[in-house]
Design an enzyme around this catalytic site. Structure first.
Site, short mmCIF file in Angstrom:
data_model
loop_
_atom_site.label_atom_id
_atom_site.label_comp_id
_atom_site.label_asym_id
_atom_site.label_seq_id
_atom_site.Cartn_x
_atom_site.Cartn_y
_atom_site.Cartn_z
N GLU A 123 -47.04 66.28 -131.48
CA GLU A 123 -47.76 65.75 -130.32
C GLU A 123 -46.79 65.52 -129.18
OE1 GLU A 123 -51.56 63.40 -132.32
OE2 GLU A 123 -50.00 62.24 -131.33
N CYS A 124 -47.09 66.12 -128.03
CA CYS A 124 -46.39 65.87 -126.78
C CYS A 124 -44.89 66.16 -126.91
CB CYS A 124 -46.67 64.45 -126.31
SG CYS A 124 -46.33 64.22 -124.55
N ALA A 125 -44.06 65.14 -127.10
CA ALA A 125 -42.63 65.37 -127.25
C ALA A 125 -42.35 66.32 -128.41
CB ALA A 125 -41.90 64.05 -127.48
#
Length: 818
Positions: free
Chosen positions: A337-339
């Site tokens: 997720e994301c990073a």
């Protein structure tokens, strides 16, 4: 409904920047310093503030976000997070009434305070005005009469004279002043491009919290704050239980490695708890310092954080990057997720990363921030085509993917992320507590990967299709998958006695009519007469399975609920139709009783079995009818009610708007190969279902079975079989009681027994097949479902069970309802 006393307050403000985090975290630290057990919570999706809460309280910081998990989960999640705590402090978000844009205050502090009946303590930065702040407080206190503004803390007073001016004006509001904080830079927290610096990145955080606790204790009436918290109303609802939301697909404990350290600090603690409930061991690793994944890792979770700040260090850890690339390429189940998404790219700000994705990532000046509703464009590790979820984005990076990739989600701005059978990477943060099926699928994949990585080792005396490994899909795992040549079958609930001659004759004669297309009108009339209904309120179906699929496709259900533990067919049908399903769990410590008030008010479809498979619990008809309300459809699966003498608590004869009942003839009449069932109830809904039914789906043999089994002699024979099943079950339950084996005393042709972990497999070694229960939502591997047979056949199972228990004297068998 369970009433729970939980002292609590919500800390709010007129807008961002007034000092909510300073005051909320300071109160947590000050209360903890007094020896109280404090539970910290944050309204909204933010990860950073809960990091400070965790440091201040010594407990995990938790989020309360109705948009991400739904209104009905807020109180259960609060009670779960605050279990054993003396007081809970809920830090708000933005201004008191500010929530999702366009959502009329949804997910605001006011929304959560209303759901949790929490008294509100306002924090007001008074540095730029004086008496006007009293008008602001008065407006906030009266804007929504359902809220209780219990006190105000004045922040950043410029002088004693200034503070007195504001305090005097506050008298007119009737809201007591709980404290007055002078300016003090030593307790302010530094900022970064995405907000506050995470606590894990600040070596001085602990010292700052100590100063902050002292500062709050000196300038706030903490005793009065505690008194306000203790005046909070009791909360109605049950504590959220991850074990009731998810099931362990095997008895193994595969390891999931979660990225942590300074670069990966963002994840919801409930995700870890769900994975542990799904039979996984969750361990942390630090991508900045660890040179390899933890030993025996079978799944990878890369959450959010600030990898762009640590890009050079991440790139420098070449050993770990190579290890991760090899594991992901080999098919290790991976969620990012994301990073985590940017870490999987070929590069981040021109620094080499893992390279598992054909994409690059780079920082931009633009902040992407907000709630999102997303749809799965294709089947993947976590999702199925058409499934809809909610989440949030919070980043300044952008990825430039290669052409032709399958996105993880479709959001309003376009495709997001990358997805496949073993990988799901996206910018979207999703709170799995709101969508436990995502955690279930990830856990299933981890169990499968671990089993495959074990070199295929099995106990040599087990049949080759032994089911100790995870089920491919728990929602589609049925008792017939447990059987195998050479095994005595206690897994399938088909009545073990012979079919009556008249039914065999009718089925044989039906073959003579198979040269013409089937006509189900005679079956519809026969079923209608049996239940005292007009024919237009009945629809013959190809077993109950077709009925479930018809109801699933009946409407675009906004909020479908399945009451578990429950036969998984209705849940699977809803998922296949593209619906997100909410689980409401009955609990073994409550006798698996149904509590209608536990069903979310906005549910427009509720599915429940009666008697329920696999518990055998027979819910009172009046309790089931309490589920009905305008705009809601209630589907009652009465597939096993014909196995209960007299068929008590049936609602098949009840006429009510929105009520549907499905029945099946396959088990009681020993004709599983003849898919015979029916749907009855609300005539409008039955007519709509008929429009969705494929032509001639009900076979000629099924029609003949329906006509014969609902006739008078069928009714008489059905009652005889039901009474025989009662006699067999009673004898079998007495034998279990003598052995001290807990079981659910139900009303069905099966018994749910808590025999202990590992017994399912051990019985197979003894030549006995029982139905594993760990694939059923709300049950763990200690449970098995046992079909009742005649006394002589039952004794063979009991003998095998005795041998298993004698060989495993330490077998854990927990106390349960008997």
């Amino acid at each position: 409904m369970v009433a729970t006393a939980l002292p609590r307050i919500a800390v709010a403000a007129p807008a961002s920047g007034h000092g909510k985090t300073t005051v909320a975290t300071g109160l947590m630290a000050a209360l903890s310093a007094r020896g109280l057990d404090v539970s910290g919570h944050k309204v909204g999706p933010d990860y950073i503030d809960p990091g400070y809460h965790a440091m201040a309280t010594g407990r995990p910081g938790r989020n309360l976000d109705p948009f991400l998990v739904g209104d009905k989960r807020i109180v259960p999640l609060l009670l779960h997070g605050a279990a054993g705590a003396d007081v809970a402090v809920i830090e708000g978000v933005m201004g008191l009434f500010d929530g999702r844009l366009g959502g009329a205050g949804e997910a605001s502090t006011a929304h959560v305070a209303r759901l949790t009946s929490s008294p509100i303590v306002l924090v007001i930065d008074i540095s730029h005005a004086s008496r006007t702040h009293a008008a602001v407080v008065a407006g906030l206190a009266t804007f929504d009469p359902s809220l209780h503004i219990a006190g105000v803390i004045l922040n950043k007073a410029a002088s004693t004279r200034h503070a007195d001016e504001v305090r005097d004006a506050m008298v007119r509001t009737g809201v007591p002043v709980l404290g007055l904080l002078p300016r003090d830079a030593c307790v302010e927290t530094p900022s970064r491009h995405l907000g506050l610096v995470p606590a894990a990145e600040r070596a001085e955080s602990a010292a700052t919290l100590t100063r902050l606790a002292t500062f709050i204790a000196e300038h706030v009436d903490v005793d009065l704050v505690v008194e306000i918290a203790r005046r909070a109303k009791t909360l109605d609802g049950r504590r959220w239980d991850p074990a009731a939301e998810i099931a362990a697909p095997s008895a193994a404990r595969p390891r999931v490695a979660m990225a942590g350290g300074r670069a990966f600090t963002f994840r919801y603690v409930e995700a870890e708890e769900l994975l542990r409930a799904a039979g996984c061991d969750v361990v942390d690793f630090d991508p900045l310092t660890d040179k390899s994944l933890p030993v025996a890792t079978s799944g990878l979770y890369l959450g959010g954080g600030f990898p762009e700040v640590h890009a050079a260090e991440l790139a420098g850890n070449v050993e770990l990057i190579n290890h991760l690339r090899a594991a992901i390429t080999a098919g290790m189940p991976t969620v990012a997720e994301c990073a985590g998404l940017t870490y999987l790219c070929a590069s981040l700000d021109n620094m080499p990363m893992i390279g598992a994705l054909g994409a690059t990532a780079a920082m931009t000046k633009e902040l992407t921030l907000g709630y999102r509703t997303a749809v799965a464009p294709a089947d993947s590790l976590l999702a199925r085509t058409g499934e809809r979820i909610t989440g949030h984005e919070f980043h300044r990076t952008r990825t430039t993917p290669a052409a032709g990739v399958t996105p993880a989600w479709d959001v309003s701005a376009g495709p997001d992320g990358f997805a496949g059978p073993t990988l799901h990477a996206s910018y979207l943060h999703v709170q799995w507590a709101g969508y436990p099926l995502l955690a279930q699928r990830f856990a299933n994949a981890v169990h499968r990967y671990a089993a495959a990585s074990d070199g295929g080792r099995r106990t040599s005396c087990m049949p080759p299709d032994e089911l100790t490994e995870p089920a491919e899909d728990p929602l589609r795992h049925h008792g017939d998958a447990e059987t195998a040549p050479g095994l005595l079958d206690f897994a399938v609930n088909v009545y073990a006695g012979p079919r009556p001659d008249w039914l065999n004759t009718a089925l044989r004669n039906a073959l003579d009519d198979a040269t013409a297309y089937p006509d189900a009108r005679a079956a519809r009339a026969a079923i209608a007469e049996r239940h005292g209904r007009p024919p237009h309120e009945v629809l013959p179906t190809a077993g109950a399975t077709e009925a479930f699929a018809l109801v699933a496709s009946l409407r675009s259900w906004r909020h479908a609920v399945v009451v578990h533990p429950q036969f998984s067919g209705p849940h699977a049908a809803l998922v296949d139709a593209g619906h997100i399903v909410t689980t409401v769990s009955c609990r073994d410590d409550d006798g698996f009783a149904l509590h209608p008030e536990a069903v979310p008010n906005d549910a427009d479809l509720v599915v429940i079995g009666n008697p329920t498979n696999p518990t055998g619990v027979l819910h009172p008809a009046q309790t089931i009818l309490r589920l009905l309300r305008p705009g809601r459809v209630v589907l009652v699966d009465e597939a096993f009610l014909d196995a209960v003498p007299g068929q008590p608590e049936s609602v098949a004869s009840q006429r009510a708007e929105g009520l549907l009942v499905t029945r099946s003839l396959t088990k009681h009449w020993s004709i599983p190969g003849v898919r015979a069932g029916y749907l009855l109830g609300d005539p409008t809904l039955v007519a709509d279902a008929a429009k969705h039914q494929l032509p001639w789906s009900v076979s000629t043999l099924a029609i003949a079975a329906m006509i014969e089994c609902t006739a008078e002699r069928g009714h008489t024979e059905g009652e005889r079989r039901a009474q025989q099943l009662v006699n067999w079950r009673t004898t079998f339950e007495e034998a279990l009681t003598k052995r001290g084996i807990p079981f659910v005393s139900g009303h069905a042709p099966f018994v749910l027994a808590r025999v202990g972990v590992g017994v399912h497999s051990a019985l197979r070694e003894q030549g006995i097949a029982v139905r594993r229960a760990d694939t059923l939502i709300g049950l763990d591997p200690a449970w098995v479902r046992i079909a009742v047979r005649d006394d002589q056949t039952n004794q063979r199972l009991l003998t095998a069970l005795d041998r298993v228990r004698a060989a495993q004297p330490g077998l854990p068998i927990a106390a349960s309802m008997v």
